[in-house]
Enzyme design. Structure first.
Site, short mmCIF file in Angstrom:
data_model
loop_
_atom_site.label_atom_id
_atom_site.label_comp_id
_atom_site.label_asym_id
_atom_site.label_seq_id
_atom_site.Cartn_x
_atom_site.Cartn_y
_atom_site.Cartn_z
N GLN A 1 -89.68 -50.70 -33.20
CA GLN A 1 -90.30 -51.41 -34.31
C GLN A 1 -89.95 -52.90 -34.32
O GLN A 1 -89.01 -53.33 -33.63
CB GLN A 1 -89.80 -50.79 -35.63
CG GLN A 1 -90.24 -49.35 -35.83
CD GLN A 1 -89.88 -48.88 -37.23
OE1 GLN A 1 -89.00 -48.07 -37.40
NE2 GLN A 1 -90.57 -49.38 -38.23
N HIS A 2 -90.68 -53.63 -35.13
CA HIS A 2 -90.37 -55.01 -35.58
C HIS A 2 -90.51 -56.14 -34.56
O HIS A 2 -90.54 -57.30 -34.96
CB HIS A 2 -88.94 -55.12 -36.15
CG HIS A 2 -88.53 -53.99 -37.03
ND1 HIS A 2 -89.26 -53.59 -38.11
CD2 HIS A 2 -87.44 -53.16 -36.97
CE1 HIS A 2 -88.65 -52.56 -38.69
NE2 HIS A 2 -87.55 -52.27 -38.01
N ASP B 1 -91.39 -46.23 -33.56
CA ASP B 1 -90.73 -45.06 -32.93
C ASP B 1 -90.11 -44.11 -33.93
O ASP B 1 -90.06 -42.89 -33.68
CB ASP B 1 -89.73 -45.50 -31.86
CG ASP B 1 -88.66 -46.46 -32.34
OD1 ASP B 1 -88.64 -46.82 -33.53
OD2 ASP B 1 -87.82 -46.85 -31.50
#
Ligand SMILES: Nc1ncnc2c1ncn2[C@@H]1O[C@H](COP(=O)(O)OP(=O)(O)O)[C@@H](O)[C@H]1O
Ligand SMILES: O=C(CO)[C@@H](O)[C@H](O)COP(=O)(O)O
Length: 488
Positions: free
Chosen positions: A70-71, A243
């Site tokens: 992520q991110h 994820d």
């Protein structure tokens, strides 16, 4: 019919091909990612292609979805080319940007700022979130910020690359609720982008343009079809997700299940019908991949605490596990505070790890191994408490990720967590969740398919919580005594 799930995680890319109806594994492949917290997305794309080849190709696959770390900030220019290497979730250079953004939304009042962020986007900025990386970009690389025509996340970019990438145009970019909720400019309660925080991050005025953001797909919606000359020709593309949302989908988690994932990050999350609002920032208000909320606590230090300790002792992770299990519970008072890469929860980007309670009798490999496993699990237990305080039900814990392969982790987890721990057979649950999402998009049904235990290669093992909770409590109390003695 066949479906594929892809997990483009921090350390590697994994591909599973499964039967769409039964969920049975047909074949799989994997490839490594480069180290570092700044990575050229091209490396993910080549690892994905290598893993796809390892999995026997996707030419016969009907649908594919991508789960990914992520991110990560992926900036694209007007031609769809990557502007600079992506800054990953575990890159802490934007820690000051996070503090600045909190203060700015609170007009200088930190507490007010924390509350405003939690209410407006469900998260309080820490260096991991995309919004802080954009602020860092605006301040340190203004030319790159000016060239950025679109901002996406790793799974968004890989899904788009499967659809043809730059040739498909920026309007073809998509994301999903799960990943959008980790940006810091999307609200999981309302399902809307929050222009104000994006504008603030990029220091853009009301009359200035903002970069293009990907369209947020619903859980079973499709992102189009794989490009004919790409690795998944003609396959239906599922929405994909972050994820952690994919892992929850892979273990078929329902409210009451708390999933602990020990990968590069340590994650405690649980599907829920209510979105948390946590001004402390410990619990992030993320969304899941089924339409629910996914309150989540994430640390920067998990499986690598085990590998780093094994390296210090000159053993492999199997021997580390044996050593930890031979040592006494509580490691004779030795505590390893596992902030090896700084920490995000608690928010201590500049922290380092520490070992406390070193005496002549604790100076053994076994005590250090035990302290590493217990320290890692105490961080997870703190996260579980925070999740419960925000209203997430905890009936049982499901343990996944590379660190769950350690027997010591599996056996000590119920002691420290105070709950029974279910360990599914070793597998790639993020990739599996993405495959299940692809099967859902393919079916057009209201609910995702139920694959259940029958789809797995082996059975889950339940590790019961001990009848006597006192030793686990003692481990946590000792950890709490020293956890805050570290630098920040
Ligand atoms: N038996 C084991 N004991 C401890 N750690 C392990 C074991 N097997 C794998 N790992 C660790 O798990 C990590 C990979 O887990 P994974 O969940 O795939 O991470 P990520 O999703 O962040 O790439 C690596 O750091 C690896 O060393
Ligand atoms: O930042 C988070 C969640 O907020 C991490 O969980 C990343 O999503 C990376 O995951 P792994 O590679 O460790 O699985």
């Amino acid at each position: 019919m066949l479906v594929a799930g892809i997990d483009s995680s921090t350390q590697s890319c994994k591909v599973v091909v499964r039967d769409a109806e039964t969920g049975k594994l047909v074949r799989e492949g994997r490839a490594s990612h480069p180290d570092g917290t700044e990575v050229d997305p091209a490396a993910w794309w080549s690892a994905l292609q290598e893993a796809v080849v390892g999995a026997g190709g996707l030419a016969d696959v009907d649908a594919v979805a991508v789960g990914a770390q992520q991110h990560g900030m992926v900036c694209l220019d007007a031609d769809g080319q990557v502007v600079r290497p992506a800054l990953l979730w575990n890159d802490t250079r934007s820690a000051q940007a996070a503090a600045d953004l909190i203060a700015e939304l609170g007009d200088g009042d930190e507490e007010a700022g924390r509350r405003a962020w939690a209410e407006q986007v469900g998260v309080v900025p820490v260096a991991s979130f995309t919004v802080t990386k954009l602020r860092w970009l605006a301040d340190h690389e203004p030319e790159n910020a000016a060239r950025t025509a679109a901002v996406v996340l790793p799974h968004d970019w890989l899904t788009w690359m499967l659809a043809g990438g730059p040739a498909a145009g920026l309007d073809a970019l998509t994301t999903d609720r799960g990943d959008a909720s980790g940006t810091g400019y999307w609200n999981a309660s309302t399902g809307e982008y929050v222009e104000r925080t994006l504008r603030m991050a990029l220091r853009r005025g009301e009359d200035e343009d903002l970069p293009h953001l990907p369209r947020v797909l619903g859980p079973a919606e499709s992102a189009g079809r794989g490009a004919q000359d790409g690795p998944a020709p003609g396959a239906l593309l599922g929405a994909g997700t972050g994820d952690n949302a994919a892992a929850a989908m892979g273990v078929e988690a329902v409210p009451g299940d708390v999933v602990i994932s020990l990968g590069t990050s340590g994650v405690v999350s649980g599907p829920s019908d209510t979105a948390p609002v946590d001004p402390s920032g410990i619990v992030a208000g993320f969304a899941d991949a089924t339409g629910r909320q996914l309150p989540l606590v994430c640390t920067l230090n998990a499986a690598r605490v085990l590998t780093a300790t094994a390296d210090m002792l000159g053993v492999d992770v199997g021997r580390l596990s044996d050593l930890a299990l031979e040592a006494p519970s509580g490691a004779g008072g030795m505590v390893l505070v596992p902030y090896l890469e700084g920490e995000r929860t608690p928010d201590r980007p500049g922290a380092t790890g520490a070992v406390h309670g070193l005496t002549l009798s604790t100076s053994t490999p076994g005590h250090l191994a035990r302290a590493a496993v217990e320290g890692l699990l105490c961080g997870m237990a703190d996260g579980m408490d925070a999740l419960a305080d925000q209203g997430t039900r905890v009936d049982r814990v499901v343990l996944v990720g590379g660190g769950a392969r350690s027997e010591a982790v599996r056996r000590i987890a119920p002691v420290v967590l105070g709950h029974p721990v279910v360990v599914p057979p070793p597998g790639e649950y993020v990739a599996d969740g993405a495959a299940r999402q692809a099967a859902w998009a393919l079916s057009g049904a209201d609910e995702p398919p139920t694959w259940g235990e029958g789809a797995r290669d082996g059975e889950s093992t339940t590790y019961d919580a001990p009848a006597d909770a006192a030793p686990g409590r003692a481990v946590r109390e000792r950890y709490a005594q020293v956890r805050d003695l570290t630098d920040r």
